[in-house]
Design an enzyme around this catalytic site. Structure first.
Site, mmCIF file in Angstrom:
data_model
loop_
_atom_site.group_PDB
_atom_site.id
_atom_site.type_symbol
_atom_site.label_atom_id
_atom_site.label_comp_id
_atom_site.label_asym_id
_atom_site.label_seq_id
_atom_site.Cartn_x
_atom_site.Cartn_y
_atom_site.Cartn_z
ATOM 1 N N SER A 106 0.842 -1.203 0.000
ATOM 2 C CA SER A 106 0.000 0.000 0.000
ATOM 3 C C SER A 106 0.871 1.243 0.000
ATOM 4 C CB SER A 106 -0.916 0.005 1.233
ATOM 5 O OG SER A 106 -0.147 0.002 2.425
ATOM 6 N N HIS B 244 6.621 -13.869 38.451
ATOM 7 C CA HIS B 244 6.549 -12.625 39.239
ATOM 8 C C HIS B 244 7.962 -12.098 39.472
ATOM 9 C CE1 HIS B 244 5.226 -9.814 42.343
ATOM 10 N NE2 HIS B 244 6.235 -10.248 43.095
#
Length: 462
Positions: free
Chosen positions: A148, A441
């Site tokens: 494009s 964690h």
């Protein structure tokens, strides 16, 4: 005129084109790739890659300026200095290395590459015009992968001080002032980067919101960051005239007309499929507006002619083009393949980043009842240690069986979480599956688990 024959001709060497050509050749298909510019297409050369490199440079400089002003986190630095030439050299180096990598990939795969511009004579014959003359290629199968181009705004043609995204990335200095016309993801990404580099940025949007494809809750943190950076956001405002000599825009907001003096103007109002000059009128392909219609094997209405990427209906994203490229390569090689993806992830590299996979809450079919659960980064330990707690993770799930239908997030580094979100949807996971998966964690990804826990039982930290 030179004559060549092959089983597969790929027109366009962008992410879709080079992936298709390389994969097909490695599957034993005699393949030719035609590209008029450098391989890698818009994404690698003048789009995704250089723009993200610019964003990284801008963020590094912005952090240095902030630290020089206030010793953030106990780190003291002197006044930073931006060397634009060095930054540009680094950015261009990244692009060059990746282009060389693509060229090497094509060579190792056995793809015959041809430099030039292609025009269809019929569905099996393409003429390629290059610097050394013309070549006629007769192919059993042809793939249109031409990508494009930026859309022009009437009365504001690209040239001089008026830039498209390609021109903005090629600037030889940081302008003192920049007007960005269009508040979609390209305009926001580049406008934010230039603001962090010290440019006075004005963002002009004809609509009432930034990033209109997303809901306001997702875009609200980005809008707040624009204000913090001093970007002047003008919504419901149209550009009605441009005076190149005076370097002034005329703006219209309701009944009020104003003038804006700027050094440069960046137009980012969208992109259009790049099919001009291909001779598609010779093929009479079925189209949807400017786009080429395809089936689930990416085949057009003409047998043996395929289309992938931005020339087809759907989101103009490099990863969608690459997914389609795999399908076409497999089909031409005689394997069974079809488009069966459930979702295509979308990422805005704004500040903070925004990602979306699957359904937004507003997009869920009316007959489907849903649970929508959000977990804020303000309760996430890793976000706090990064000193960046703006944003959240949101899960959209079916109420009856907790099947995950969509995931959105905005916040620090969420672009690196989006593949996990997509995997959850593609694998048909439920809230309980994500909730029961141990997330390390302290990490940003814990917010995904916490949002799932909110729907499955209860959040641990909510």
């Amino acid at each position: 005129m030179t004559d060549l024959r092959c089983k597969l001709l790929v027109i366009g060497g962008g992410p879709g084109g080079y992936v298709c050509a390389s994969r097909a050749a490695r599957l034993g298909v005699d393949t030719i790739l035609v590209e008029g510019n450098r391989v890698g297409g818009t994404c690698l050369n003048v789009g995704c890659i250089p723009s993200k490199a610019l964003i990284h440079t801008a963020q590094s400089y912005h952090h240095a300026v902030q630290q020089a002003a206030g010793a953030a986190h106990g780190v003291h630095v002197s006044e930073p200095r931006l060397d634009w030439d060095e930054a540009s050299e680094w950015r261009n180096g990244v692009v060059s290395r990746l282009c060389a990598g693509v060229t090497g990939l094509l060579e190792r795969s056995g793809v015959k590459s041809l430099s030039g511009w292609a025009t269809f004579r019929d569905g099996k014959t393409v003429e390629v015009r290059g610097e050394t003359g013309s070549t006629l290629i007769r192919a059993e199968n042809v793939v249109i992968a031409t990508g494009s181009r930026p859309v022009d705004l009437p009365g504001l043609q690209i040239g001089g001080r008026v830039l498209d995204s390609t021109g903005a990335l090629a600037l030889d200095h940081v302008p003192d002032s920049l007007a960005v016309v269009g508040a979609g993801y390209i305009g926001l990404e580049l406008g934010t980067a230039f603001a962090k580099l010290g440019c006075k940025v004005t963002m002009i949007e004809a609509g009432s919101r930034i990033l209109p494809l997303y809901d306001e809750k997702l875009t609200r943190p980005v809008r707040r960051r624009l204000e913090e950076l001093g970007i002047d956001l003008k919504l419901d405002t149209k550009v009605t005239a441009w005076d190149e000599g005076a370097s002034a825009l005329t703006l219209q907001c309701g009944d009020e007309e104003t003038s804006l003096d700027v050094e440069q103007v960046l137009v980012t109002i969208g992109r259009a499929p790049n099919t001009d000059g291909l001779g598609l009128e010779e093929l009479h392909l079925r189209q949807s507006g400017p786009f080429v219609e395809i089936d689930d094997r990416c085949q057009t209405s003409m047998r043996g002619v395929y289309a992938i990427g931005d020339v087809t209906p759907g989101p103009m994203l490099a990863h969608r083009a690459m997914a389609q490229a795999e399908i076409v390569a497999d089909v031409v090689a005689g394997e069974t393949a079809a488009w069966d993806r459930i979702c295509v992830p979308a990422v805005c590299f704004t500040d903070p980043e925004i990602v979306s996979v699957g359904y937004l809450p507003s997009e869920v079919p009316e007959d489907t009842k849903t649970l929508v659960k959000e977990f804020s980064f303000r309760a996430n330990g890793r976000a706090l240690t990064l000193d960046d707690v703006e944003g959240f993770v949101r899960i959209v799930a079916r109420e009856t069986n907790h099947l995950i239908l969509g995931v959105q997030a905005t916040g620090p580094g969420v672009s690196e979480l989006v593949s996990g979100f997509a995997l959850a949807i593609e694998a048909g996971l439920r809230l309980e599956d994500v909730a029961a998966t141990i997330h390390a964690h302290p990490t940003i990804s814990e917010a995904f688990q916490e949002a799932a826990l909110m729907g499955a039982s209860m959040a641990n930290h909510g």
